[in-house]
Write a protein that holds these residues in place. Structure first.
Motif, short mmCIF file in Angstrom:
data_model
loop_
_atom_site.label_atom_id
_atom_site.label_comp_id
_atom_site.label_asym_id
_atom_site.label_seq_id
_atom_site.Cartn_x
_atom_site.Cartn_y
_atom_site.Cartn_z
N ASP A 61 -31.99 -62.78 28.48
CA ASP A 61 -33.21 -62.67 29.27
C ASP A 61 -33.69 -64.03 29.76
OD1 ASP A 61 -34.66 -59.95 27.32
OD2 ASP A 61 -33.07 -60.01 28.81
N VAL A 62 -32.85 -64.66 30.55
CA VAL A 62 -33.20 -66.00 31.02
C VAL A 62 -33.18 -66.12 32.54
CG1 VAL A 62 -32.45 -67.18 28.93
CG2 VAL A 62 -30.80 -66.74 30.77
N ASP A 63 -32.62 -65.12 33.19
CA ASP A 63 -32.40 -65.27 34.64
C ASP A 63 -33.57 -64.71 35.45
OD1 ASP A 63 -31.83 -62.75 33.76
OD2 ASP A 63 -30.16 -62.44 35.14
N GLY A 64 -34.74 -65.19 35.16
CA GLY A 64 -35.90 -64.80 35.96
C GLY A 64 -36.25 -63.35 35.82
N ASP A 65 -36.41 -62.90 34.60
CA ASP A 65 -36.75 -61.50 34.40
C ASP A 65 -38.12 -61.17 34.97
OD1 ASP A 65 -34.50 -60.47 33.26
OD2 ASP A 65 -35.05 -61.16 31.26
N ILE A 66 -38.18 -60.05 35.62
CA ILE A 66 -39.42 -59.62 36.26
C ILE A 66 -39.92 -58.38 35.55
CG2 ILE A 66 -40.43 -58.74 38.39
CD1 ILE A 66 -38.19 -60.34 39.86
N HIS A 67 -41.15 -58.41 35.15
CA HIS A 67 -41.75 -57.23 34.54
C HIS A 67 -42.31 -56.35 35.63
CE1 HIS A 67 -41.44 -58.87 30.46
NE2 HIS A 67 -41.60 -60.01 31.06
N ILE A 68 -41.86 -55.12 35.65
CA ILE A 68 -42.24 -54.19 36.71
C ILE A 68 -43.19 -53.13 36.16
CG2 ILE A 68 -41.37 -52.42 38.30
CD1 ILE A 68 -38.85 -54.12 38.55
N TYR A 69 -44.33 -53.01 36.81
CA TYR A 69 -45.32 -52.03 36.35
C TYR A 69 -45.51 -50.89 37.34
CZ TYR A 69 -46.22 -55.91 33.25
OH TYR A 69 -46.06 -56.92 32.36
N GLU A 70 -45.10 -51.14 38.59
CA GLU A 70 -45.21 -50.13 39.63
C GLU A 70 -43.94 -50.11 40.44
OE1 GLU A 70 -49.89 -49.69 40.95
OE2 GLU A 70 -48.45 -50.64 42.28
N LEU A 71 -43.50 -48.91 40.83
CA LEU A 71 -42.29 -48.78 41.62
C LEU A 71 -42.63 -48.73 43.10
CD1 LEU A 71 -40.76 -46.10 39.34
CD2 LEU A 71 -39.85 -48.39 39.65
N PRO A 72 -42.06 -49.64 43.89
CA PRO A 72 -42.33 -49.63 45.33
C PRO A 72 -41.55 -48.52 46.03
CG PRO A 72 -40.76 -51.36 44.80
CD PRO A 72 -41.17 -50.73 43.48
N LEU A 73 -41.99 -48.19 47.21
CA LEU A 73 -41.27 -47.23 48.04
C LEU A 73 -39.99 -47.86 48.57
CD1 LEU A 73 -44.25 -45.80 50.13
CD2 LEU A 73 -43.00 -44.63 48.32
N GLN A 74 -39.01 -46.97 48.86
CA GLN A 74 -37.75 -47.41 49.42
C GLN A 74 -37.94 -48.10 50.77
OE1 GLN A 74 -34.43 -44.64 50.33
NE2 GLN A 74 -34.71 -44.07 48.21
N ASP A 75 -38.81 -47.52 51.59
CA ASP A 75 -39.00 -48.01 52.96
C ASP A 75 -40.34 -48.71 53.11
OD1 ASP A 75 -40.45 -45.79 52.53
OD2 ASP A 75 -39.83 -44.73 54.33
N GLN A 76 -40.57 -49.63 52.20
CA GLN A 76 -41.86 -50.30 52.17
C GLN A 76 -42.11 -51.13 53.44
OE1 GLN A 76 -42.81 -52.69 48.57
NE2 GLN A 76 -44.60 -51.40 48.60
N GLU A 77 -41.05 -51.68 54.02
CA GLU A 77 -41.21 -52.49 55.23
C GLU A 77 -41.76 -51.64 56.37
OE1 GLU A 77 -37.69 -54.66 56.11
OE2 GLU A 77 -37.48 -55.30 54.03
#
Ligand SMILES: [Zn+2]
Length: 82
Positions: A61-77
């Motif tokens: 767990d050293v390569d910039g682990d990101i804690h995710i609390y919400e899942l974004p939409l596939q087509d967020q752009e």
């Protein structure tokens, strides 16, 4: 081998890549999650999201682990520009 399915709010048992199952919204299809965190929720609603482990993460767990609390939409752009 039986796949275990997890859902929002449960503790993540293993760091790894998980498939995302959430018919209500077009969320990203997979996400890397970290052991000890809770399975994230949908960013669009408060319904349960289901997860299945795809690949264990063997890296430390050293390569910039990101804690995710919400899942974004596939087509967020697209959504952002709409
Ligand atoms: Zn949703």
């Amino acid at each position: 081998m039986e796949q275990t399915r997890y859902s929002t709010g449960q503790e993540i048992p293993q760091s790894g890549i998980y498939s995302v199952f959430h018919p209500a919204h077009r969320l990203i299809r997979s996400v890397r999650l970290l052991k000890g965190d809770s399975f994230p929720r949908c960013s669009q609603c408060s319904d349960q999201v289901s997860f299945e482990l795809v690949t264990l993460s063997f890296t430390a767990d050293v390569d910039g682990d990101i804690h995710i609390y919400e899942l974004p939409l596939q087509d967020q752009e697209e959504a952002a520009s709409a």
